[in-house]
Design a protein around this motif. Structure first.
Motif, PDB file in Angstrom:
ATOM      1  N   VAL A   1       0.838  -1.198   0.000  1.00 29.75           N
ATOM      2  CA  VAL A   1       0.000   0.000   0.000  1.00 29.75           C
ATOM      3  C   VAL A   1       0.874   1.250   0.000  1.00 29.75           C
ATOM      4  CG1 VAL A   1      -1.614   1.365   1.395  1.00 29.75           C
ATOM      5  CG2 VAL A   1      -1.995  -1.086   1.089  1.00 29.75           C
ATOM      6  N   GLN A   2       1.851   1.276   0.879  1.00 32.79           N
ATOM      7  CA  GLN A   2       2.736   2.423   1.004  1.00 32.79           C
ATOM      8  C   GLN A   2       3.497   2.667  -0.303  1.00 32.79           C
ATOM      9  OE1 GLN A   2       5.768   1.976   4.014  1.00 32.79           O
ATOM     10  NE2 GLN A   2       5.623   4.130   4.545  1.00 32.79           N
ATOM     11  N   THR A   3       3.931   1.605  -0.961  1.00 38.17           N
ATOM     12  CA  THR A   3       4.673   1.719  -2.216  1.00 38.17           C
ATOM     13  C   THR A   3       3.805   2.348  -3.307  1.00 38.17           C
ATOM     14  OG1 THR A   3       6.039  -0.188  -1.655  1.00 38.17           O
ATOM     15  CG2 THR A   3       5.927   0.407  -3.994  1.00 38.17           C
ATOM     16  N   VAL A   4       2.555   1.883  -3.436  1.00 41.29           N
ATOM     17  CA  VAL A   4       1.654   2.418  -4.461  1.00 41.29           C
ATOM     18  C   VAL A   4       1.281   3.860  -4.142  1.00 41.29           C
ATOM     19  CG1 VAL A   4      -0.666   2.221  -5.470  1.00 41.29           C
ATOM     20  CG2 VAL A   4       0.751   0.184  -5.181  1.00 41.29           C
ATOM     21  N   GLU A   5       0.948   4.144  -2.892  1.00 49.75           N
ATOM     22  CA  GLU A   5       0.591   5.514  -2.517  1.00 49.75           C
ATOM     23  C   GLU A   5       1.737   6.484  -2.797  1.00 49.75           C
ATOM     24  OE1 GLU A   5      -2.672   4.635   1.021  1.00 49.75           O
ATOM     25  OE2 GLU A   5      -0.616   5.147   1.579  1.00 49.75           O
ATOM     26  N   LYS A   6       2.948   6.069  -2.504  1.00 46.47           N
ATOM     27  CA  LYS A   6       4.129   6.918  -2.728  1.00 46.47           C
ATOM     28  C   LYS A   6       4.351   7.155  -4.225  1.00 46.47           C
ATOM     29  CE  LYS A   6       8.765   7.249  -0.834  1.00 46.47           C
ATOM     30  NZ  LYS A   6       9.799   6.517  -0.109  1.00 46.47           N
ATOM     31  N   ALA A   7       4.228   6.102  -5.030  1.00 47.09           N
ATOM     32  CA  ALA A   7       4.439   6.216  -6.479  1.00 47.09           C
ATOM     33  C   ALA A   7       3.391   7.125  -7.117  1.00 47.09           C
ATOM     34  CB  ALA A   7       4.402   4.833  -7.133  1.00 47.09           C
ATOM     35  N   VAL A   8       2.150   6.959  -6.733  1.00 46.39           N
ATOM     36  CA  VAL A   8       1.066   7.760  -7.311  1.00 46.39           C
ATOM     37  C   VAL A   8       1.129   9.199  -6.816  1.00 46.39           C
ATOM     38  CG1 VAL A   8      -1.449   8.017  -7.397  1.00 46.39           C
ATOM     39  CG2 VAL A   8      -0.410   5.767  -7.740  1.00 46.39           C
ATOM     40  N   SER A   9       1.470   9.401  -5.558  1.00 53.12           N
ATOM     41  CA  SER A   9       1.562  10.753  -4.999  1.00 53.12           C
ATOM     42  C   SER A   9       2.651  11.586  -5.672  1.00 53.12           C
ATOM     43  CB  SER A   9       1.828  10.691  -3.493  1.00 53.12           C
ATOM     44  OG  SER A   9       0.706  10.157  -2.827  1.00 53.12           O
ATOM     45  N   ALA A  10       3.638  10.933  -6.252  1.00 51.85           N
ATOM     46  CA  ALA A  10       4.734  11.632  -6.928  1.00 51.85           C
ATOM     47  C   ALA A  10       4.339  12.160  -8.305  1.00 51.85           C
ATOM     48  CB  ALA A  10       5.948  10.705  -7.058  1.00 51.85           C
ATOM     49  N   VAL A  11       3.176  11.759  -8.814  1.00 51.03           N
ATOM     50  CA  VAL A  11       2.717  12.182 -10.138  1.00 51.03           C
ATOM     51  C   VAL A  11       2.233  13.635 -10.063  1.00 51.03           C
ATOM     52  CG1 VAL A  11       0.976  11.780 -11.928  1.00 51.03           C
ATOM     53  CG2 VAL A  11       2.105   9.832 -10.828  1.00 51.03           C
ATOM     54  N   ASP A  12       2.635  14.446 -11.044  1.00 49.77           N
ATOM     55  CA  ASP A  12       2.180  15.844 -11.099  1.00 49.77           C
ATOM     56  C   ASP A  12       0.663  15.908 -11.148  1.00 49.77           C
ATOM     57  OD1 ASP A  12       4.724  16.925 -11.066  1.00 49.77           O
ATOM     58  OD2 ASP A  12       4.876  17.054 -13.255  1.00 49.77           O
ATOM     59  N   GLY A  13       0.088  16.803 -10.352  1.00 53.73           N
ATOM     60  CA  GLY A  13      -1.358  17.000 -10.323  1.00 53.73           C
ATOM     61  C   GLY A  13      -2.074  16.207  -9.250  1.00 53.73           C
ATOM     62  N   VAL A  14      -1.400  15.214  -8.662  1.00 54.77           N
ATOM     63  CA  VAL A  14      -2.016  14.405  -7.611  1.00 54.77           C
ATOM     64  C   VAL A  14      -1.864  15.124  -6.280  1.00 54.77           C
ATOM     65  CG1 VAL A  14      -1.894  12.223  -6.340  1.00 54.77           C
ATOM     66  CG2 VAL A  14      -1.650  12.232  -8.825  1.00 54.77           C
ATOM     67  N   GLU A  15      -2.996  15.391  -5.624  1.00 53.06           N
ATOM     68  CA  GLU A  15      -2.988  16.046  -4.315  1.00 53.06           C
ATOM     69  C   GLU A  15      -2.834  15.025  -3.194  1.00 53.06           C
ATOM     70  OE1 GLU A  15      -6.420  18.573  -4.035  1.00 53.06           O
ATOM     71  OE2 GLU A  15      -5.993  19.482  -5.973  1.00 53.06           O
ATOM     72  N   SER A  16      -3.486  13.875  -3.355  1.00 52.47           N
ATOM     73  CA  SER A  16      -3.347  12.800  -2.373  1.00 52.47           C
ATOM     74  C   SER A  16      -3.740  11.476  -3.014  1.00 52.47           C
ATOM     75  CB  SER A  16      -4.212  13.061  -1.132  1.00 52.47           C
ATOM     76  OG  SER A  16      -5.580  12.955  -1.450  1.00 52.47           O
ATOM     77  N   ALA A  17      -3.240  10.398  -2.424  1.00 47.45           N
ATOM     78  CA  ALA A  17      -3.552   9.053  -2.896  1.00 47.45           C
ATOM     79  C   ALA A  17      -3.704   8.154  -1.678  1.00 47.45           C
ATOM     80  CB  ALA A  17      -2.448   8.524  -3.804  1.00 47.45           C
ATOM     81  N   SER A  18      -4.716   7.290  -1.696  1.00 46.39           N
ATOM     82  CA  SER A  18      -4.898   6.331  -0.609  1.00 46.39           C
ATOM     83  C   SER A  18      -5.404   5.017  -1.189  1.00 46.39           C
ATOM     84  CB  SER A  18      -5.877   6.863   0.447  1.00 46.39           C
ATOM     85  OG  SER A  18      -7.165   7.026  -0.110  1.00 46.39           O
ATOM     86  N   VAL A  19      -5.042   3.932  -0.519  1.00 45.23           N
ATOM     87  CA  VAL A  19      -5.421   2.597  -0.978  1.00 45.23           C
ATOM     88  C   VAL A  19      -6.227   1.900   0.101  1.00 45.23           C
ATOM     89  CG1 VAL A  19      -4.552   0.313  -1.647  1.00 45.23           C
ATOM     90  CG2 VAL A  19      -3.387   2.368  -2.461  1.00 45.23           C
ATOM     91  N   ASP A  20      -7.355   1.303  -0.291  1.00 42.55           N
ATOM     92  CA  ASP A  20      -8.114   0.399   0.570  1.00 42.55           C
ATOM     93  C   ASP A  20      -7.648  -1.005   0.207  1.00 42.55           C
ATOM     94  OD1 ASP A  20      -9.620   2.450   1.729  1.00 42.55           O
ATOM     95  OD2 ASP A  20     -11.150   2.327   0.171  1.00 42.55           O
ATOM     96  N   LEU A  21      -6.881  -1.609   1.094  1.00 45.52           N
ATOM     97  CA  LEU A  21      -6.255  -2.900   0.833  1.00 45.52           C
ATOM     98  C   LEU A  21      -7.237  -4.049   0.954  1.00 45.52           C
ATOM     99  CD1 LEU A  21      -3.652  -4.580   0.377  1.00 45.52           C
ATOM    100  CD2 LEU A  21      -3.356  -4.552   2.857  1.00 45.52           C
ATOM    101  N   VAL A  22      -7.227  -4.919  -0.042  1.00 45.72           N
ATOM    102  CA  VAL A  22      -7.937  -6.188  -0.004  1.00 45.72           C
ATOM    103  C   VAL A  22      -6.881  -7.253  -0.289  1.00 45.72           C
ATOM    104  CG1 VAL A  22      -9.768  -7.601  -0.997  1.00 45.72           C
ATOM    105  CG2 VAL A  22     -10.060  -5.115  -0.849  1.00 45.72           C
TER     106      VAL A  22
END
Length: 104
Positions: free
Chosen positions: A51-72
């Motif tokens: 989860v932390q890896t995906v949130e960090k990768a997506v948050s680094a994208v220009d225009g993204v204010e925040s990213a969160s994952v609901d883990l299943v």
């Protein structure tokens, strides 16, 4: 291998999961006024480190204010992204992090 000194407490969507994840709820990010939230499906996540890896990768994208994952664990997790989002760029960020982007 992940070190214990850098782990975050992240919630699990199901009672089962790997031993490095906590079942305590993490605070939810707050949306900025007028922010757009888009949800995507992501496969291959099994623990809080994923989860932390995906949130960090997506948050680094220009225009993204925040990213969160609901883990299943072992299923299809939900990625919520706030800000200006392009699905193709999100796919690239998720796959570059080593996971499968399953779409909107």
């Amino acid at each position: 291998m992940c070190g214990t000194e850098n782990r975050s407490q992240l919630p699990l969507a199901a009672a089962s999961g790997c031993s490095c994840c906590s079942t305590e709820a993490a605070p939810s990010p707050t949306a900025a006024a007028g922010a757009t939230t888009v949800e995507f499906a992501v496969d291959g996540l099994t623990c809080g480190h994923c989860v932390q890896t995906v949130e960090k990768a997506v948050s680094a994208v220009d225009g993204v204010e925040s990213a969160s994952v609901d883990l299943v664990p072992g299923g299809r997790s939900r990625l919520r992204v706030q800000g200006t989002v392009d699905a193709a760029v999100m796919r690239e960020a998720v796959t570059a992090a080593g996971y499968t982007f399953a779409g909107i």
